[in-house]
Motif scaffolding. Structure first.
Motif, mmCIF file in Angstrom:
data_model
loop_
_atom_site.group_PDB
_atom_site.id
_atom_site.type_symbol
_atom_site.label_atom_id
_atom_site.label_comp_id
_atom_site.label_asym_id
_atom_site.label_seq_id
_atom_site.Cartn_x
_atom_site.Cartn_y
_atom_site.Cartn_z
ATOM 1 N N ASP A 285 0.845 -1.199 0.000
ATOM 2 C CA ASP A 285 0.000 0.000 0.000
ATOM 3 C C ASP A 285 0.887 1.258 0.000
ATOM 4 N N PRO A 286 0.886 2.032 -1.103
ATOM 5 C CA PRO A 286 1.762 3.224 -1.157
ATOM 6 C C PRO A 286 1.396 4.281 -0.114
ATOM 7 N N GLU A 287 0.174 4.184 0.433
ATOM 8 C CA GLU A 287 -0.269 5.159 1.444
ATOM 9 C C GLU A 287 0.025 4.690 2.869
ATOM 10 N N ALA A 288 0.669 3.555 3.037
ATOM 11 C CA ALA A 288 0.917 3.040 4.400
ATOM 12 C C ALA A 288 1.738 4.053 5.197
ATOM 13 N N PRO A 289 1.354 4.320 6.461
ATOM 14 C CA PRO A 289 2.044 5.341 7.270
ATOM 15 C C PRO A 289 3.543 5.061 7.457
ATOM 16 N N ILE A 290 3.954 3.806 7.335
ATOM 17 C CA ILE A 290 5.375 3.480 7.523
ATOM 18 C C ILE A 290 6.243 4.263 6.533
ATOM 19 N N PHE A 291 5.679 4.578 5.345
ATOM 20 C CA PHE A 291 6.469 5.281 4.330
ATOM 21 C C PHE A 291 6.824 6.715 4.760
ATOM 22 N N GLU A 292 6.089 7.245 5.787
ATOM 23 C CA GLU A 292 6.416 8.598 6.277
ATOM 24 C C GLU A 292 7.773 8.642 6.964
ATOM 25 N N LEU A 293 8.228 7.482 7.463
ATOM 26 C CA LEU A 293 9.467 7.564 8.238
ATOM 27 C C LEU A 293 10.638 6.796 7.636
ATOM 28 N N VAL A 294 10.449 6.264 6.434
ATOM 29 C CA VAL A 294 11.512 5.424 5.881
ATOM 30 C C VAL A 294 12.598 6.234 5.165
ATOM 31 N N ASP A 295 13.756 5.631 5.056
ATOM 32 C CA ASP A 295 14.806 6.186 4.208
ATOM 33 C C ASP A 295 14.640 5.644 2.783
ATOM 34 N N PHE A 296 14.222 4.368 2.707
ATOM 35 C CA PHE A 296 13.966 3.750 1.398
ATOM 36 C C PHE A 296 12.665 2.959 1.497
ATOM 37 N N GLY A 297 11.825 3.076 0.501
ATOM 38 C CA GLY A 297 10.570 2.329 0.522
ATOM 39 C C GLY A 297 10.373 1.554 -0.766
ATOM 40 N N VAL A 298 9.837 0.353 -0.651
ATOM 41 C CA VAL A 298 9.499 -0.448 -1.828
ATOM 42 C C VAL A 298 8.010 -0.727 -1.774
ATOM 43 N N VAL A 299 7.263 -0.258 -2.799
ATOM 44 C CA VAL A 299 5.841 -0.569 -2.877
ATOM 45 C C VAL A 299 5.721 -1.886 -3.635
ATOM 46 N N GLY A 300 5.270 -2.913 -2.930
ATOM 47 C CA GLY A 300 5.163 -4.217 -3.580
ATOM 48 C C GLY A 300 4.809 -5.298 -2.592
ATOM 49 N N ASP A 301 4.606 -6.482 -3.134
ATOM 50 C CA ASP A 301 4.241 -7.644 -2.326
ATOM 51 C C ASP A 301 5.508 -8.237 -1.709
ATOM 52 N N LEU A 302 5.533 -8.325 -0.394
ATOM 53 C CA LEU A 302 6.746 -8.812 0.279
ATOM 54 C C LEU A 302 7.109 -10.230 -0.149
ATOM 55 N N HIS A 303 6.095 -11.001 -0.546
ATOM 56 C CA HIS A 303 6.370 -12.386 -0.951
ATOM 57 C C HIS A 303 7.109 -12.445 -2.279
ATOM 58 N N LYS A 304 7.115 -11.333 -3.020
ATOM 59 C CA LYS A 304 7.894 -11.280 -4.265
ATOM 60 C C LYS A 304 9.181 -10.485 -4.030
ATOM 61 N N VAL A 305 9.047 -9.351 -3.324
ATOM 62 C CA VAL A 305 10.202 -8.449 -3.154
ATOM 63 C C VAL A 305 11.308 -9.111 -2.320
ATOM 64 N N LEU A 306 10.920 -9.723 -1.196
ATOM 65 C CA LEU A 306 11.967 -10.258 -0.303
ATOM 66 C C LEU A 306 12.732 -11.437 -0.915
ATOM 67 N N PRO A 307 12.056 -12.408 -1.549
ATOM 68 C CA PRO A 307 12.856 -13.478 -2.181
ATOM 69 C C PRO A 307 13.810 -12.939 -3.248
ATOM 70 N N THR A 308 13.391 -11.923 -4.008
ATOM 71 C CA THR A 308 14.281 -11.346 -5.029
ATOM 72 C C THR A 308 15.480 -10.685 -4.349
ATOM 73 N N ALA A 309 15.196 -9.932 -3.276
ATOM 74 C CA ALA A 309 16.285 -9.268 -2.545
ATOM 75 C C ALA A 309 17.229 -10.306 -1.930
ATOM 76 N N THR A 310 16.643 -11.388 -1.400
ATOM 77 C CA THR A 310 17.464 -12.444 -0.782
ATOM 78 C C THR A 310 18.406 -13.040 -1.826
ATOM 79 N N GLU A 311 17.853 -13.284 -3.006
ATOM 80 C CA GLU A 311 18.661 -13.880 -4.086
ATOM 81 C C GLU A 311 19.809 -12.953 -4.457
ATOM 82 N N GLU A 312 19.516 -11.655 -4.558
ATOM 83 C CA GLU A 312 20.554 -10.678 -4.919
ATOM 84 C C GLU A 312 21.659 -10.627 -3.870
ATOM 85 N N VAL A 313 21.237 -10.601 -2.590
ATOM 86 C CA VAL A 313 22.227 -10.513 -1.505
ATOM 87 C C VAL A 313 23.079 -11.782 -1.481
ATOM 88 N N THR A 314 22.421 -12.927 -1.655
ATOM 89 C CA THR A 314 23.142 -14.207 -1.584
ATOM 90 C C THR A 314 24.174 -14.324 -2.706
#
Ligand code: FAD
Length: 316
Positions: A285-314
């Motif tokens: 949700d791009p309107e989620a209040p958490i985005f007010e305090l972040v340094d970096f925000g990703v609008v997307g489904d965590l079930h897709k974003v996190l596995p991709t990020a994990t793969e990149e880091v690994t």
């Protein structure tokens, strides 16, 4: 130079990072004297010397570890009466805060809890606290007795200052009144192989948006060597244990990097993490209040974003 007492936080002689932080802070205020309670002082000595303890006072009376915190407060009061420190620093965890409160009563001294910084100023120790769910910072100073200060994890970056501290055994007398709650059993929490939540440099937390599947959270955390945290919604749903809850009624953390995935950013959650150095959120949700305090925000489904990020880091 005046002595500053530091109560050592350890498990069977393995010194926690918070003690290195307290010793670093103590050096700003005077000469750090470490107070070690229990078994394992020889194992702890190298770590205490590495961060500048000029002396280690060892308290090995078995009553100190057979009972809950009251004997420790009595013992510290006796050490303080002898050493006459200019300040006493204790880790801000549940046990540390109870010891500090009891000690303040015994020494008729002022107490400041949950400091996020302590500096030498105004002729003494001036603390910074983050209050009202992190909406204000307050500078404070104890004006009566020996300043007793509990300091939150990650309040300082441990700075090495090699010393060879001597160990002084110190006999304490514990009153019957302090021996009213005996420890019946003590079991370590099941090891996860991940860093302790309040000490971790990186935390990846999951909320209701995980839908109960913490797999992507844990995998991403492991790729970064991070601890796992959870929002209350996730904990109340029985998806993750309460020991990992971050927030007003959970743990307060201040890592270098905090990743909030599927967490809306309610004020009670923020209260536990908003002093993190860098905050990243993944939320669909791009309107989620958490985005007010972040340094970096990703609008997307965590079930897709996190596995991709994990793969990149690994890969790296
Ligand atoms: P929600 O607010 O429901 O947010 C879920 C978020 O996930 C939403 O923003 C949604 O857009 C997002 N999302 C959904 N699906 C996905 C997906 N697939 N991918 C990415 N994003 C997705 N809360 C705490 O956390 N800690 C506390 O210590 C705490 N103490 C409290 C004390 C009191 C006295 C009270 C009254 C409340 C307390 N709360 C605490 C609860 C707090 O008010 C919130 O209810 C709670 O933080 C919400 O958790 P959440 O963000 O996980 O859930």
């Amino acid at each position: 130079m005046s002595n500053v007492l530091v109560l050592v936080d350890h498990t069977a002689g393995t010194v926690r990072k918070t003690t290195a932080e307290l010793l670093t802070i103590a050096r700003r205020l005077g000469e750090p004297v470490a107070v070690f309670v229990g078994e394992g002082v020889a194992d702890a000595l190298p770590a205490l010397g590495q961060y500048g303890a000029t002396k280690v006072i060892a308290l090995s009376n078995p009553e100190l570890t057979q009972f809950l915190v009251a004997p420790k407060a009595e013992a510290l009061a006796q050490v303080a009466a002898k050493i006459e420190p200019s300040a006493i620093l204790i880790s801000s965890n549940a046990e540390g805060k109870e010891i500090a409160a009891r000690l303040a009563v015994k020494l008729d001294s002022g107490l400041i809890t949950d400091a996020v910084d302590v500096v030498a100023a105004d002729g003494g120790a001036v603390t910074t606290q983050s209050v009202f769910a992190g909406n204000f910072t307050v500078q404070a100073k104890v004006t009566h007795g020996t300043p007793i200060i509990t300091v939150k994890p990650n309040a300082a970056t441990p700075e090495a200052a090699e010393t060879s501290p001597e160990v002084e055994e110190f006999d304490v007398t514990i009153s019957d009144a302090a021996k009213t709650a005996r420890i019946v059993e003590s079991k370590p929490r099941e090891a996860t192989g991940r860093p302790e939540l309040t000490e971790a440099a990186i935390i990846v937390s999951g909320g209701r948006g995980t839908g109960g599947d913490f797999g992507p959270i844990e995998a991403f955390a492991d790729s970064l060597g991070a601890a796992v945290g959870a929002s209350r919604a996730a904990v109340d749903s029985g998806w993750y244990p309460h020991a990992y809850q971050v927030g007003q009624t959970g743990k307060t953390v201040s890592p270098q990097l905090y990743v909030a995935a599927g967490i809306s950013g309610a004020i009670q959650h923020r209260a536990g993490m908003q002093t993190s150095k860098t905050i990243v959120a993944v939320n669909k949700d791009p309107e989620a209040p958490i985005f007010e305090l972040v340094d970096f925000g990703v609008v997307g489904d965590l079930h897709k974003v996190l596995p991709t990020a994990t793969e990149e880091v690994t890969k790296r």
